[in-house]
Design a protein around this motif. Sequence first.
Motif, PDB file in Angstrom:
ATOM      1  N   ALA A  26       2.344   0.588  -3.034  1.00 55.04           N
ATOM      2  CA  ALA A  26       2.278  -0.836  -3.355  1.00 55.04           C
ATOM      3  C   ALA A  26       2.880  -1.709  -2.265  1.00 55.04           C
ATOM      4  CB  ALA A  26       2.995  -1.106  -4.677  1.00 55.04           C
ATOM      5  N   ASP A  27       3.676  -1.121  -1.375  1.00 51.67           N
ATOM      6  CA  ASP A  27       4.361  -1.907  -0.348  1.00 51.67           C
ATOM      7  C   ASP A  27       3.588  -2.026   0.951  1.00 51.67           C
ATOM      8  OD1 ASP A  27       6.474  -2.225  -2.089  1.00 51.67           O
ATOM      9  OD2 ASP A  27       7.618  -0.529  -1.287  1.00 51.67           O
ATOM     10  N   VAL A  28       2.492  -1.290   1.082  1.00 49.31           N
ATOM     11  CA  VAL A  28       1.715  -1.292   2.337  1.00 49.31           C
ATOM     12  C   VAL A  28       0.236  -1.318   1.995  1.00 49.31           C
ATOM     13  CG1 VAL A  28       1.345  -0.164   4.558  1.00 49.31           C
ATOM     14  CG2 VAL A  28       3.515   0.164   3.364  1.00 49.31           C
ATOM     15  N   GLU A  29      -0.526  -2.046   2.758  1.00 49.31           N
ATOM     16  CA  GLU A  29      -1.966  -2.122   2.520  1.00 49.31           C
ATOM     17  C   GLU A  29      -2.662  -0.962   3.240  1.00 49.31           C
ATOM     18  OE1 GLU A  29      -5.690  -5.292   2.947  1.00 49.31           O
ATOM     19  OE2 GLU A  29      -3.628  -5.954   3.281  1.00 49.31           O
ATOM     20  N   VAL A  30      -2.752   0.173   2.545  1.00 54.07           N
ATOM     21  CA  VAL A  30      -3.430   1.350   3.070  1.00 54.07           C
ATOM     22  C   VAL A  30      -4.338   1.908   1.979  1.00 54.07           C
ATOM     23  CG1 VAL A  30      -1.594   1.958   4.692  1.00 54.07           C
ATOM     24  CG2 VAL A  30      -1.563   2.904   2.376  1.00 54.07           C
ATOM     25  N   ASP A  31      -5.313   2.694   2.393  1.00 51.03           N
ATOM     26  CA  ASP A  31      -6.242   3.298   1.448  1.00 51.03           C
ATOM     27  C   ASP A  31      -5.539   4.448   0.722  1.00 51.03           C
ATOM     28  OD1 ASP A  31      -8.268   4.599   0.087  1.00 51.03           O
ATOM     29  OD2 ASP A  31      -9.656   4.661   1.787  1.00 51.03           O
ATOM     30  N   PRO A  32      -5.361   4.359  -0.606  1.00 52.90           N
ATOM     31  CA  PRO A  32      -4.647   5.422  -1.327  1.00 52.90           C
ATOM     32  C   PRO A  32      -5.450   6.706  -1.472  1.00 52.90           C
ATOM     33  CG  PRO A  32      -5.507   3.818  -2.869  1.00 52.90           C
ATOM     34  CD  PRO A  32      -5.773   3.269  -1.499  1.00 52.90           C
ATOM     35  N   HIS A  33      -6.719   6.680  -1.091  1.00 55.24           N
ATOM     36  CA  HIS A  33      -7.570   7.856  -1.230  1.00 55.24           C
ATOM     37  C   HIS A  33      -7.928   8.476   0.118  1.00 55.24           C
ATOM     38  CE1 HIS A  33      -7.919   6.859  -5.431  1.00 55.24           C
ATOM     39  NE2 HIS A  33      -8.379   5.666  -5.130  1.00 55.24           N
ATOM     40  N   ILE A  77       4.172   0.819   7.762  1.00 53.84           N
ATOM     41  CA  ILE A  77       4.627   1.982   6.987  1.00 53.84           C
ATOM     42  C   ILE A  77       6.087   2.289   7.310  1.00 53.84           C
ATOM     43  CG2 ILE A  77       4.347   4.470   6.723  1.00 53.84           C
ATOM     44  CD1 ILE A  77       1.312   3.990   7.053  1.00 53.84           C
ATOM     45  N   ILE A  78       6.436   2.236   8.587  1.00 55.85           N
ATOM     46  CA  ILE A  78       7.829   2.466   8.972  1.00 55.85           C
ATOM     47  C   ILE A  78       8.735   1.431   8.319  1.00 55.85           C
ATOM     48  CG2 ILE A  78       9.440   2.419  10.912  1.00 55.85           C
ATOM     49  CD1 ILE A  78       7.794   4.938  10.890  1.00 55.85           C
ATOM     50  N   ALA A  79       8.303   0.172   8.314  1.00 58.57           N
ATOM     51  CA  ALA A  79       9.119  -0.898   7.728  1.00 58.57           C
ATOM     52  C   ALA A  79       9.285  -0.722   6.226  1.00 58.57           C
ATOM     53  CB  ALA A  79       8.498  -2.255   8.039  1.00 58.57           C
ATOM     54  N   ALA A  80       8.288  -0.130   5.567  1.00 57.78           N
ATOM     55  CA  ALA A  80       8.333   0.042   4.110  1.00 57.78           C
ATOM     56  C   ALA A  80       9.077   1.308   3.690  1.00 57.78           C
ATOM     57  CB  ALA A  80       6.913   0.087   3.555  1.00 57.78           C
ATOM     58  N   THR A  81       9.493   2.103   4.658  1.00 54.16           N
ATOM     59  CA  THR A  81      10.148   3.381   4.366  1.00 54.16           C
ATOM     60  C   THR A  81      11.639   3.194   4.136  1.00 54.16           C
ATOM     61  OG1 THR A  81       8.535   4.588   5.709  1.00 54.16           O
ATOM     62  CG2 THR A  81      10.621   5.692   5.259  1.00 54.16           C
ATOM     63  N   ASP A  82      12.146   3.720   3.034  1.00 52.77           N
ATOM     64  CA  ASP A  82      13.579   3.751   2.804  1.00 52.77           C
ATOM     65  C   ASP A  82      14.193   4.720   3.809  1.00 52.77           C
ATOM     66  OD1 ASP A  82      16.176   4.224   1.963  1.00 52.77           O
ATOM     67  OD2 ASP A  82      15.657   4.486  -0.145  1.00 52.77           O
ATOM     68  N   PRO A  83      15.089   4.249   4.682  1.00 51.23           N
ATOM     69  CA  PRO A  83      15.649   5.138   5.712  1.00 51.23           C
ATOM     70  C   PRO A  83      16.288   6.402   5.146  1.00 51.23           C
ATOM     71  CG  PRO A  83      16.200   2.856   6.209  1.00 51.23           C
ATOM     72  CD  PRO A  83      15.579   2.862   4.840  1.00 51.23           C
ATOM     73  N   SER A  84      16.776   6.330   3.912  1.00 51.02           N
ATOM     74  CA  SER A  84      17.431   7.507   3.330  1.00 51.02           C
ATOM     75  C   SER A  84      16.445   8.636   3.052  1.00 51.02           C
ATOM     76  CB  SER A  84      18.156   7.133   2.038  1.00 51.02           C
ATOM     77  OG  SER A  84      17.237   6.810   1.008  1.00 51.02           O
ATOM     78  N   THR A  85      15.138   8.338   3.050  1.00 50.60           N
ATOM     79  CA  THR A  85      14.139   9.382   2.796  1.00 50.60           C
ATOM     80  C   THR A  85      13.676  10.063   4.071  1.00 50.60           C
ATOM     81  OG1 THR A  85      12.140   7.980   2.986  1.00 50.60           O
ATOM     82  CG2 THR A  85      13.303   8.008   0.845  1.00 50.60           C
ATOM     83  N   ILE A  86      14.069   9.547   5.227  1.00 52.72           N
ATOM     84  CA  ILE A  86      13.601  10.117   6.492  1.00 52.72           C
ATOM     85  C   ILE A  86      14.354  11.412   6.775  1.00 52.72           C
ATOM     86  CG2 ILE A  86      13.386   9.776   8.979  1.00 52.72           C
ATOM     87  CD1 ILE A  86      13.094   6.793   8.457  1.00 52.72           C
ATOM     88  N   ILE A  87      13.607  12.476   7.015  1.00 49.53           N
ATOM     89  CA  ILE A  87      14.215  13.764   7.312  1.00 49.53           C
ATOM     90  C   ILE A  87      13.669  14.297   8.632  1.00 49.53           C
ATOM     91  CG2 ILE A  87      14.644  14.351   4.894  1.00 49.53           C
ATOM     92  CD1 ILE A  87      12.183  16.103   4.959  1.00 49.53           C
ATOM     93  N   ARG A  88      14.479  15.143   9.239  1.00 49.95           N
ATOM     94  CA  ARG A  88      14.149  15.746  10.528  1.00 49.95           C
ATOM     95  C   ARG A  88      14.075  17.260  10.345  1.00 49.95           C
ATOM     96  NH1 ARG A  88      17.247  18.465  14.125  1.00 49.95           N
ATOM     97  NH2 ARG A  88      16.755  18.311  16.368  1.00 49.95           N
ATOM     98  N   ASN A  89      13.000  17.871  10.810  1.00 56.94           N
ATOM     99  CA  ASN A  89      12.861  19.321  10.730  1.00 56.94           C
ATOM    100  C   ASN A  89      12.497  19.875  12.102  1.00 56.94           C
ATOM    101  OD1 ASN A  89      11.434  18.503   7.750  1.00 56.94           O
ATOM    102  ND2 ASN A  89      13.096  19.960   7.738  1.00 56.94           N
TER     103      ASN A  89
END
Length: 368
Positions: free
Chosen positions: A186-193, A246-258
């Motif tokens: 809902a926070d970004v205008e992208v195709d959900p499908h 998409i980066i702007a809409a991302t909660d930084p706490s969800t970003i993980i590094r692998n």
Amino acid sequence: MKKRALVCGAGIGGLSAGLALARIGWDVTVFERDEELRTAGAGLNLWPNGVRVLKELGLGPHYAAISASLRTYRTFSSTGEVVAIDDVSDWPERYGAALSGVYRRDLSRMLADALGAGRLQLGRRVVAVAQDGDTVSCRFADGGSAEGDLLIGADGIHSAVRAALFGPQALSADGLVRWRGLFDLADVEVDPHAAVEVWGAGGHFGYMAIGGGRAYWFAAADGITTEPDDARAFFSRWERSSVPAIIAATDPSTIIRNEIRDLVTPLPRWSRGRITLLGDAAHPMLPGMAQGASQALEDVRILKAALAEHEDLAAALDAYERARIPWVGNVVRGSRPLFDFDGQHERVASNCNPILGRYDSIAERRSA
């Protein structure tokens, strides 16, 4: 008397292996070293070959309820040009299942619920395995132990079971890192499908819905290996694409590094006596083809079939290896070139989707 299987590791491969063997009458216990189910990662791209295994385990409706089915695969350049729009809406008819995205925690919970709490033990870290005649055993860090007829090492890339069987194995040291994060559709205008890939010089970014109104993204770039802020800054420069939003809409706490690695030398065998491996314990791979989970599920499918067909355990494990080792080796090798970002950027400039082109040969093996 029921045959007893000990499964070490409660990732996607281990949980599904436990469920598959229970379906054919084995007494199964899955042991997990962590106190909670392993849920490393954010979202997961599950391709038709993996989803078909879930369907064969009777989980098709459950998986549909927690995942997002995707209808198109869109490829863009980092400057916003459309490279390709591939219609994958007919994949359920062509390949037996849709291309899909799912939240890893939801998938793990679905598998654990189907397995049943009585077959899952958490906080049981394997420190040793042994076998003697008709019995195999494992010993845990808490001092306990378990015995059975078969032991399956599904304990990941740093597998203790693999090390016990074959000794230490060298992992690739390219320094490759993949970043992942979550955002709300809902926070970004992208195709959900749509599954979307964005390719640029020196980097790669993708995203897709994973059910429940959520989506996840995954990204990698040359030299962006340590700090989340560096990753956000690098991809936020792709201003003519959807990536900065998409980066702007991302909660930084969800970003993980692998860190992402595979074996320097693939294993020629996965089994010894009454012990075998599957998933990342047997064949860790880079996520270039998004096949890690799907190939673990295919391991489960073939192992289940081999055990059902062969009364003799040695014959069953031999059949499992003969079917899987050559094939999964192709997938491991095919996943590595997709981290040659400049080379893939050139392919994208020629209107070619690097991933879909490689998937055709996998998808067509639906009856293999």
